[in-house]
Design a protein around this motif. Structure first.
Motif, short mmCIF file in Angstrom:
data_model
loop_
_atom_site.label_atom_id
_atom_site.label_comp_id
_atom_site.label_asym_id
_atom_site.label_seq_id
_atom_site.Cartn_x
_atom_site.Cartn_y
_atom_site.Cartn_z
N ALA A 23 -6.10 4.93 -6.35
CA ALA A 23 -5.23 4.81 -7.52
C ALA A 23 -5.63 3.63 -8.40
O ALA A 23 -5.49 3.69 -9.63
N ASP A 75 -2.39 5.18 3.42
CA ASP A 75 -1.78 4.32 2.40
C ASP A 75 -2.82 3.39 1.77
O ASP A 75 -2.81 3.18 0.56
N TRP A 83 0.81 -1.21 0.00
CA TRP A 83 0.00 0.00 0.00
C TRP A 83 0.85 1.26 0.00
O TRP A 83 1.93 1.30 0.57
N GLY A 84 0.31 2.30 -0.61
CA GLY A 84 0.94 3.60 -0.61
C GLY A 84 1.32 4.05 -2.00
O GLY A 84 1.51 3.25 -2.91
N LYS A 85 1.40 5.38 -2.16
CA LYS A 85 1.68 5.96 -3.47
C LYS A 85 3.00 5.48 -4.05
O LYS A 85 3.12 5.27 -5.25
N SER A 86 4.00 5.30 -3.21
CA SER A 86 5.31 4.91 -3.72
C SER A 86 5.32 3.49 -4.29
O SER A 86 6.15 3.16 -5.13
N ASP A 110 -5.01 5.65 -0.46
CA ASP A 110 -4.21 6.09 -1.62
C ASP A 110 -4.17 4.97 -2.66
O ASP A 110 -4.31 5.21 -3.87
N THR A 111 -3.99 3.75 -2.19
CA THR A 111 -3.91 2.59 -3.08
C THR A 111 -5.26 2.32 -3.74
O THR A 111 -5.33 2.11 -4.95
N VAL A 114 2.21 1.78 -5.36
CA VAL A 114 1.08 1.50 -6.24
C VAL A 114 1.38 1.81 -7.71
O VAL A 114 0.90 1.12 -8.60
N GLU A 115 2.18 2.81 -7.98
CA GLU A 115 2.49 3.14 -9.38
C GLU A 115 3.26 2.02 -10.06
O GLU A 115 2.99 1.71 -11.23
N HIS A 142 -10.29 11.10 0.89
CA HIS A 142 -9.88 10.57 -0.42
C HIS A 142 -11.03 10.61 -1.44
O HIS A 142 -10.96 9.95 -2.47
#
Length: 166
Positions: free
Chosen positions: A112, A105, A61-64, A108-109, A66-67, A143
């Motif tokens: 996304a 997180d 989980w988290g932006k770092s 965010d996931t 998920v991309e 969110h």
């Protein structure tokens, strides 16, 4: 948990093998008719269905994270609506919230990976632990997600994007 992921991969592989064996047996017994049997068409859809691969991947989980996960899925397919394989119409999570600091997180996931479809849903089966559900709702709202609780079902919440987010 990597142990659970390994077990899940083994389970998927066993089930795929079982389904392939059942399909092969049914085809041999002619209990399943191919398109070729009906109208002289191509039988490949039956065989391709039995040879599919279902990937089981770890999702951190988290932006770092998920991309990277999303870009690996985008390589797999493009759907009728033009979206790539990096988004989902339904995401299901069960008993995943143990501490409050993971909420950002998690959402965010979810935001996304959740498709932009008006029908896209995140289903959360929430087990009461040290995190109050009001904190979960507060984070979801932050969110830009709204939620409903189905009648007669305790601890299950259905989240969707706010209409202005579509």
């Amino acid at each position: 948990d990597t142990d659970v992921l390994a077990e899940m991969r083994q389970n998927v592989n066993c089930n795929l093998k079982t389904q392939k064996e059942e399909l092969d047996d049914m085809t041999k017994k002619k209990n399943v008719y191919s398109q070729d049997d009906v109208d002289g068409g191509d039988d490949t859809s039956v065989m391709q269905a039995s040879d599919k691969v279902i990937p089981c991947r770890q999702l951190r989980w988290g932006k770092s994270y998920v991309e990277k996960f999303k870009s690996s899925l985008e390589k797999l397919s493009t759907y009728k609506n033009g979206e790539t394989g990096g988004s989902f119409d339904v995401i299901i999570a069960s008993d995943v919230i143990y501490v409050d600091y993971i909420l950002d997180d998690l959402f965010d996931t979810i935001t996304a990976l959740l498709s932009q479809s008006q029908d896209a849903k995140f289903l959360l089966a929430y087990a009461r632990r040290a995190v109050d559900i009001s904190l979960v709702f507060e984070c979801a709202k932050k969110h830009r997600l709204e939620w409903t609780e189905p009648d007669g079902v305790e601890g299950v919440y259905i989240f969707s994007r706010l209409p202005s987010e579509l």
